[in-house]
Scaffold this motif. Sequence first.
Motif, PDB file in Angstrom:
ATOM      1  N   LEU A   1      -8.224   8.235   6.157  1.00 19.94           N
ATOM      2  CA  LEU A   1      -7.201   7.967   7.162  1.00 19.94           C
ATOM      3  C   LEU A   1      -6.175   6.967   6.641  1.00 19.94           C
ATOM      4  O   LEU A   1      -4.966   7.142   6.830  1.00 19.94           O
ATOM      5  CB  LEU A   1      -7.892   7.405   8.407  1.00 19.94           C
ATOM      6  N   LEU A   2      -6.657   5.967   5.930  1.00 15.89           N
ATOM      7  CA  LEU A   2      -5.751   4.970   5.368  1.00 15.89           C
ATOM      8  C   LEU A   2      -4.803   5.629   4.361  1.00 15.89           C
ATOM      9  O   LEU A   2      -3.595   5.362   4.340  1.00 15.89           O
ATOM     10  CB  LEU A   2      -6.566   3.862   4.691  1.00 15.89           C
ATOM     11  N   LEU A   3      -5.346   6.544   3.564  1.00 18.69           N
ATOM     12  CA  LEU A   3      -4.508   7.282   2.612  1.00 18.69           C
ATOM     13  C   LEU A   3      -3.444   8.069   3.349  1.00 18.69           C
ATOM     14  O   LEU A   3      -2.254   8.025   3.007  1.00 18.69           O
ATOM     15  CB  LEU A   3      -5.389   8.225   1.779  1.00 18.69           C
ATOM     16  N   LEU A   4      -3.851   8.805   4.398  1.00 20.96           N
ATOM     17  CA  LEU A   4      -2.910   9.667   5.104  1.00 20.96           C
ATOM     18  C   LEU A   4      -1.866   8.867   5.873  1.00 20.96           C
ATOM     19  O   LEU A   4      -0.724   9.285   5.997  1.00 20.96           O
ATOM     20  CB  LEU A   4      -3.665  10.592   6.064  1.00 20.96           C
ATOM     21  N   LEU A   5      -2.287   7.692   6.385  1.00 26.79           N
ATOM     22  CA  LEU A   5      -1.346   6.874   7.150  1.00 26.79           C
ATOM     23  C   LEU A   5      -0.252   6.298   6.256  1.00 26.79           C
ATOM     24  O   LEU A   5       0.857   6.031   6.714  1.00 26.79           O
ATOM     25  CB  LEU A   5      -2.084   5.729   7.841  1.00 26.79           C
ATOM     26  N   THR A   6      -0.573   6.081   4.987  1.00 28.94           N
ATOM     27  CA  THR A   6       0.379   5.367   4.132  1.00 28.94           C
ATOM     28  C   THR A   6       1.028   6.251   3.081  1.00 28.94           C
ATOM     29  O   THR A   6       1.812   5.780   2.278  1.00 28.94           O
ATOM     30  CB  THR A   6      -0.321   4.202   3.399  1.00 28.94           C
ATOM     31  N   THR A   7       0.672   7.572   3.050  1.00 29.00           N
ATOM     32  CA  THR A   7       1.192   8.434   2.002  1.00 29.00           C
ATOM     33  C   THR A   7       1.841   9.656   2.619  1.00 29.00           C
ATOM     34  O   THR A   7       1.205  10.358   3.413  1.00 29.00           O
ATOM     35  CB  THR A   7       0.046   8.910   1.067  1.00 29.00           C
TER      36      THR A   7
ATOM     37  N   ILE B   1       0.844  -1.200   0.000  1.00 29.94           N
ATOM     38  CA  ILE B   1       0.000   0.000   0.000  1.00 29.94           C
ATOM     39  C   ILE B   1       0.882   1.253   0.000  1.00 29.94           C
ATOM     40  O   ILE B   1       0.593   2.241  -0.656  1.00 29.94           O
ATOM     41  CB  ILE B   1      -0.936   0.004   1.227  1.00 29.94           C
ATOM     42  N   HIS B   2       1.984   1.199   0.758  1.00 35.07           N
ATOM     43  CA  HIS B   2       2.900   2.349   0.768  1.00 35.07           C
ATOM     44  C   HIS B   2       3.505   2.576  -0.604  1.00 35.07           C
ATOM     45  O   HIS B   2       3.753   3.695  -1.006  1.00 35.07           O
ATOM     46  CB  HIS B   2       4.021   2.135   1.795  1.00 35.07           C
ATOM     47  N   ARG B   3       3.757   1.461  -1.313  1.00 38.42           N
ATOM     48  CA  ARG B   3       4.397   1.588  -2.624  1.00 38.42           C
ATOM     49  C   ARG B   3       3.428   2.079  -3.689  1.00 38.42           C
ATOM     50  O   ARG B   3       3.836   2.525  -4.749  1.00 38.42           O
ATOM     51  CB  ARG B   3       4.989   0.241  -3.057  1.00 38.42           C
ATOM     52  N   MET B   4       2.143   1.970  -3.407  1.00 40.49           N
ATOM     53  CA  MET B   4       1.137   2.344  -4.399  1.00 40.49           C
ATOM     54  C   MET B   4       1.244   3.840  -4.710  1.00 40.49           C
ATOM     55  O   MET B   4       1.539   4.640  -3.835  1.00 40.49           O
ATOM     56  CB  MET B   4      -0.244   2.025  -3.819  1.00 40.49           C
ATOM     57  N   ASN B   5       1.001   4.172  -5.965  1.00 42.77           N
ATOM     58  CA  ASN B   5       1.041   5.578  -6.355  1.00 42.77           C
ATOM     59  C   ASN B   5      -0.033   6.381  -5.600  1.00 42.77           C
ATOM     60  O   ASN B   5      -1.148   5.896  -5.404  1.00 42.77           O
ATOM     61  CB  ASN B   5       0.802   5.678  -7.868  1.00 42.77           C
ATOM     62  N   PRO B   6       0.295   7.605  -5.144  1.00 43.51           N
ATOM     63  CA  PRO B   6      -0.681   8.397  -4.381  1.00 43.51           C
ATOM     64  C   PRO B   6      -2.005   8.597  -5.115  1.00 43.51           C
ATOM     65  O   PRO B   6      -3.066   8.531  -4.494  1.00 43.51           O
ATOM     66  CB  PRO B   6       0.027   9.738  -4.184  1.00 43.51           C
TER      67      PRO B   6
END
Lengths: 290, 259
Positions: free
Chosen positions: B125-131, B15-20
């Motif tokens: 939140l998931l977006l902000l936690l991982t991006t 998920i961290h590697r996924m493009n924003p």
Amino acid sequence: MAQVTINNLTYTYPLTEEPALREISIEIQAGEFLAVIGANGAGKTTLCYTLSGFIPHFFRGELQGKILIDGLDTANSKLYEIVEKVGLAFQNPFNQISGSKFTVYEEIAFGLENLGLPRDEIRSRVEWILALTGIEDLAERSPYALSGGQQQKVALASILVMKPGVLVLDEPTSQLDPIGTREVFQVIRSLAHSGQTIILAEHKMEWIAEFADRVLVLDKGEIVRLGTPQQVLSDINLLSSGIGLSRYTRVAHRVNQQKLWPKGQRYPISLQEATEAFGRLLSQEGGSKK
Amino acid sequence: MRDRLSFYILRESPIHRMNPLTKLTLVFSLILLAFLGPVEWLAILLFTTVILPLSFLAHVGREFLSATARLLLPVIGFLFVMQSIFLPGGGTALVQVWVLDITLENVNIAFVNATRILTMISSFLLLLLTTHPSALMSDLARRGVPGPISYTVTSTLQILPQMQVKAATIMDAQRARGLETQGNLMKRIRALLPLVAPLVFGSLVDVEERAIAIEARAFNSPRQKTSLVEIDDRPIDRRIRWGLILVVIFLLGSRLWLK
């Protein structure tokens, strides 16, 4: 041709009657270090903004006369053209942090990203300036988690990394403690030695005496003196323009008031000069007692 | 101080590697489906079968759950109370509190709304936690979002904590001059003015200087900006984005066709 030419410049801020700068004319050569001194409100900051194009492009108001920087007429150019030639750093280090970057490394790269440089070039320039300003160890820190002196060095590095032909510094150490001041002046010194053209508005006479090629004195927006530091900073009449001279000069003046200073001898402006002058004075006195 | 407004947690995960932008597309797809999807229970289904597993796949499950709970429990609690008591219309009374009936229908509505909000907030939140915020912004800037917009977002994340520090300093200074800041509500409200005025005027001065500082760094240069950070956009990212868009179109369309 001079790198910077100011010709008969008069500027009035919006909504004010009195001009902040009056009939300023000066030529600054490439590689020169010009110090600008004057009391608060004498026009130092205004001159810095004028040199870097923020007058008349950011602050409106009425501008007469002409400023040429490397042949670029600032009044008829866009601000983004001017900022590629002139770098400006100013007093408050905190407000010079862009606020959109999370590490010092990214912060310094901000200007280069805006200039559209390729990534490799950005990296090599950022690493070059980190080394030059001696802040490699801060690269991964947050720009907000730094001391004032460190922040000011980051602000300086962020401007220098864009390789401006002319560097304008508006009291870069006025909000710093003595240690921060010394750190910033060490960077300025190495820049001056590398041949960077520098225009520095500053109150700290000891530092000016050490670096400046010429000193310009502003009073109520006018040039009242222009000359070498030895000529200008030893002039006790400057005190009436609200300029605090160095302690070396003031001590010599006190001694002169007690009629103990050799006639016709210039007052010292630095620790070095003071040591020599007072050393001579004391050895003469010792000699006369024997 | 710097991490106060940034939720980002650096971990190694798909998920961290996924493009924003892919993650952003996922967030908006989830929100659209939760609010406009064909069935009402889709929101809770998406949370339990998509968002929650993804948070564990991203190795941020624990942080995700605790942040979600902290952010949402008060909101959802309030929502339940308000909607189950005050929504009009009769129905099957479950409990009677004083003169108010709590009906099954209203509890149902409250539940659906709560799950929709849950999906919306938790997916963000998931977006902000991982991006990393700067990764998100430079990716958006590269895709043509104007510089001032991405600057405003990232600088707000940084400058708000600084404003808090400044407010605390002003508060201390005013207290040192004898301003009462503790006590009843009226006293506290009266204490706000000497805080707000210096904070606002001081910030306006700061804004001018900051504007000069970023202009001096060629912020308004017409040149095409480049970015220091390299952000991966792999073929799989593009495929996921298209897939998500198709799913959204299909599910929203099915709702129209089925009517």
